[in-house]
Write an enzyme that holds these catalytic residues in place. Structure first.
Site, PDB file in Angstrom:
ATOM      1  N   HIS A 131       0.871  -1.176   0.000  1.00  0.00           N
ATOM      2  CA  HIS A 131       0.000   0.000   0.000  1.00  0.00           C
ATOM      3  C   HIS A 131       0.912   1.232   0.000  1.00  0.00           C
ATOM      4  O   HIS A 131       2.029   1.182   0.530  1.00  0.00           O
ATOM      5  CB  HIS A 131      -0.821  -0.055   1.291  1.00  0.00           C
ATOM      6  N   ASP A 208       2.841  -4.788   8.009  1.00  0.00           N
ATOM      7  CA  ASP A 208       1.627  -3.985   7.880  1.00  0.00           C
ATOM      8  C   ASP A 208       0.446  -4.946   7.975  1.00  0.00           C
ATOM      9  O   ASP A 208       0.129  -5.662   7.023  1.00  0.00           O
ATOM     10  CB  ASP A 208       1.666  -3.258   6.531  1.00  0.00           C
ATOM     11  N   GLN A 211      -4.795  -5.200   6.870  1.00  0.00           N
ATOM     12  CA  GLN A 211      -5.850  -6.040   6.300  1.00  0.00           C
ATOM     13  C   GLN A 211      -6.010  -7.355   7.042  1.00  0.00           C
ATOM     14  O   GLN A 211      -7.026  -8.020   6.910  1.00  0.00           O
ATOM     15  CB  GLN A 211      -5.540  -6.341   4.824  1.00  0.00           C
ATOM     16  N   LYS A 234     -10.490  -0.758  10.480  1.00  0.00           N
ATOM     17  CA  LYS A 234     -10.639  -1.977   9.675  1.00  0.00           C
ATOM     18  C   LYS A 234     -10.900  -3.181  10.587  1.00  0.00           C
ATOM     19  O   LYS A 234     -10.845  -4.323  10.172  1.00  0.00           O
ATOM     20  CB  LYS A 234      -9.378  -2.213   8.850  1.00  0.00           C
ATOM     21  N   CYS A 374      -4.791   2.444  -3.648  1.00  0.00           N
ATOM     22  CA  CYS A 374      -3.541   2.961  -3.063  1.00  0.00           C
ATOM     23  C   CYS A 374      -2.379   2.004  -3.309  1.00  0.00           C
ATOM     24  O   CYS A 374      -1.480   1.875  -2.464  1.00  0.00           O
ATOM     25  CB  CYS A 374      -3.672   3.232  -1.562  1.00  0.00           C
TER      26      CYS A 374
END
Ligand code: PMP
Length: 586
Positions: A131, A208, A211, A234, A374
């Protein structure tokens, strides 16, 4: 059809759905189907009520007050830290830093770790799936320190090429920053293989997890990560709150990222000493309500049970993949062997731009994301401008996916029966003298605009107005391919747009223009601009109140921000041509 037949037993999504008030609302007059969970998740009632209770009964600033209310707020905030600690199995609550979200967490590490440990010719490794928020902060810190950014490439399935990573790893590499689950393609990254490789050269690893965390249990100690970042929104929790997990030993060696209240031990004009972890990294009043809301969101998920969620979503994801890829004309982008959460695709036969598909799905009450998500480098890798992305969460059902698939089938069938050969994109010509430009539709832009506003006012519903715009786009005069080049490309639009303008032959200062786009709706918007402007004098074009006109057509309320920017870009291009004509004609 290769649909998965076995029933989903472990988990009752219908009872889960009842906990999310928004899921029983309507969108465009139809029951909402929310499949944009990769962008943000919906919030359960318990989280919404927690925020309300906090502001009604507990609101005060933390850490500093001696009064009961402040102590209550402090307790809530610090309890939230412990909830997060347990959620990802961190060794110590001091390893949990509250941030605004994944983006801020990564920026914190890039800046603080970068300042402490990076020098000329060091290397940071990221992956081709990242991202933008896991690319740009590293580019910025590399610029400041002279370190180099290297990228692990991805293969045609959207998987990381681990052989290349092993070649890249050397003592020069100081940090590898990598996603856990790709937001654009749904690829799950084999961290268990990567992390030992990274540590074997003495580098640190940042993951990261934006998600990942809502889909499966996460154990930072078991993974062996140095940093792990994620966002509350999220994870069924409020916006504006996120987490950076960092291993204590590493965080201790890093300088503060921001200076301010709450992160200090003692301040004099000569010197400041910093507070211990985690406060050293939490300057200023934090998002107290957000942290408390996040804890409640996590507790909600834990009550449902993340292992059950994982099992349920695995089946649902397979069902989504099968349903989408069984539709004739669709190509799924990203076919990694290990995927979760996300299915990205393009409609190729007939070719319908991702934006148009998104808009048409919206008219059916279905929320998906379209564009580059993104992840522009991922789109470049697959040589596409964007995809349609459906992303699931624990409250989605097979019925949601059936509605999506049926709507997609309908969209493709309608496009086929229209059998619109987009002559504009294929027309070729031998010279400008052959090209047809539209004639003026009235004496001045205002008269044409009034007529259009009147036509639009016959339709109250955006769906009907949308249809009208599409029909106008279908009648666009063709734009020859020779006119579609970098010079005529209008940047800033989400779709590909070309616009060619010239002084209208035989006039003093009138303007002719042709334009085209790969997006149906944008072609409609071009048709509107052409009606109003083409053949009109440069002076009248510049004097025309275009924003007022768009407002009266209802475009301001219904076009996405990206589309409005694209429309503004086209108007800007037309106005700049008008200015040029005026400056030449004197
Ligand atoms: N990384 C990934 C993989 C993401 O999907 C996102 C959000 N789309 C981010 C980082 C950024 O998260 P936020 O905007 O919440 O900071």
């Amino acid at each position: 059809m290769t649909l998965v037949a076995e029933p989903i037993q472990t988990f009752d999504p219908l009872s889960v759905r009842k906990d999310f008030p928004i899921l029983s609302t309507e969108s465009r007059g139809k029951p909402l189907v929310y499949l944009d969970n990769g962008a943000t998740t919906q919030k359960p009632r318990s989280v919404i009520e927690t925020l309300q209770t906090y502001y009604e009964k507990q609101n005060a600033n933390i850490h500093r007050g001696v009064y009961q209310l402040s102590q209550l707020a402090t307790e809530g905030y610090e309890k939230a830290r412990r909830v997060v600690q347990r959620f990802i199995n961190a060794a110590d609550p001091a390893e949990i830093i509250f941030t605004r979200g994944t983006t801020e967490s990564i920026n914190l590490v890039a800046n603080s770790f970068g300042r402490a440990f990076l020098k000329q010719d060091d290397e940071i490794v990221i992956s081709g799936l990242e991202h933008h928020s896991n690319i740009v902060p590293w580019q910025m810190i590399c610029q400041q320190t002279g370190a180099r950014l290297r990228v692990i490439p991805i293969n045609d399935r959207g998987e990381l090429q681990l052989e290349t990573l092993s070649e890249m790893l050397s003592p020069q590499v100081k940090l590898v920053a990598i996603t856990h689950l790709s937001n654009s393609l749904g690829t799950v990254i084999p961290l268990d293989q990567i992390i030992p490789m990274v540590h074997s050269v003495g580098a640190k690893i940042l993951v990261d997890g934006a998600q990942w965390v809502a889909h499966a249990p996460t154990d930072v100690q078991h993974l062996g990560v140095d940093f792990y970042a994620f966002s509350g929104h999220k994870l069924f929790s409020p916006t504006g709150i996120g987490v950076l997990y960092g291993r204590r030993e590493v965080l201790e060696k890093m300088p503060p990222y921001q200076g301010g209240g709450d992160m200090i031990e003692q301040v004099t004009f000569e010197k400041t000493t910093y507070a211990p972890l985690p406060n050293k990294f939490e300057a200023g009043t934090p998002n107290i309500a957000g942290a408390i809301g996040l804890a409640r969101g996590i507790e909600y998920l834990q009550n449902v049970g993340l292992s059950a969620v994982r099992a349920y979503e695995k089946q649902l994801h397979r069902y989504l993949t099968d349903r989408v890829q069984d539709i004739d004309g669709i190509r799924v982008i990203g076919t990694a062997r290990e995927k979760a959460g996300v299915v990205s695709f393009v409609v190729e036969q007939p070719s319908i731009s991702h934006h148009d598909v998104g808009v048409m799905l919206d008219l059916e009450g279905i929320a998906v994301r379209t564009g580059h998500h993104c992840c522009q480098p991922v789109m470049d890798r697959f040589n596409i401008p964007g995809t349609v992305r459906a992303s699931i969460a624990l409250y989605n059902t097979r019925q949601d996916i059936d509605r999506l698939a049926e709507a997609l089938e309908k969209i493709i069938a309608v496009a086929r029966t229209k059998n619109r050969t987009r002559s504009g994109s294929t027309a070729t010509t031998t010279g400008l003298q052959d090209v047809r430009f539209p004639d003026p539709e009235g004496d001045c832009p205002e008269t044409v605009a009034e007529e259009l506003i009147e036509n639009f006012s016959l339709f109250d519903d955006w769906k009907d107005r949308y249809q009208l715009i599409i029909e106008m786009g279908e009648k666009l005069l063709p734009m020859p391919v020779e006119l579609k080049n970098e010079m005529t490309r209008v940047h800033g639009c989400q779709s590909t747009v070309h616009l060619f303008a010239r002084k209208r032959p035989g006039t003093v200062d009138s303007l002719d223009f042709l334009a085209d786009s790969d997006a149906e709706l944008v072609r409609g918007l071009i048709a509107i601009l052409q009606k109003v402007f083409s053949g009109q004098s440069a002076r009248s074009i510049l004097a025309f109140d275009v924003n007022g006109f768009f407002r009266k057509l209802g475009l301001e309320d219904h076009l996405s921000m990206g589309r409005r920017n694209g429309l503004a870009g086209m108007v800007e291009r037309i106005r700049s041509h008008a200015n040029q004509i005026l400056s030449v004609s004197g």
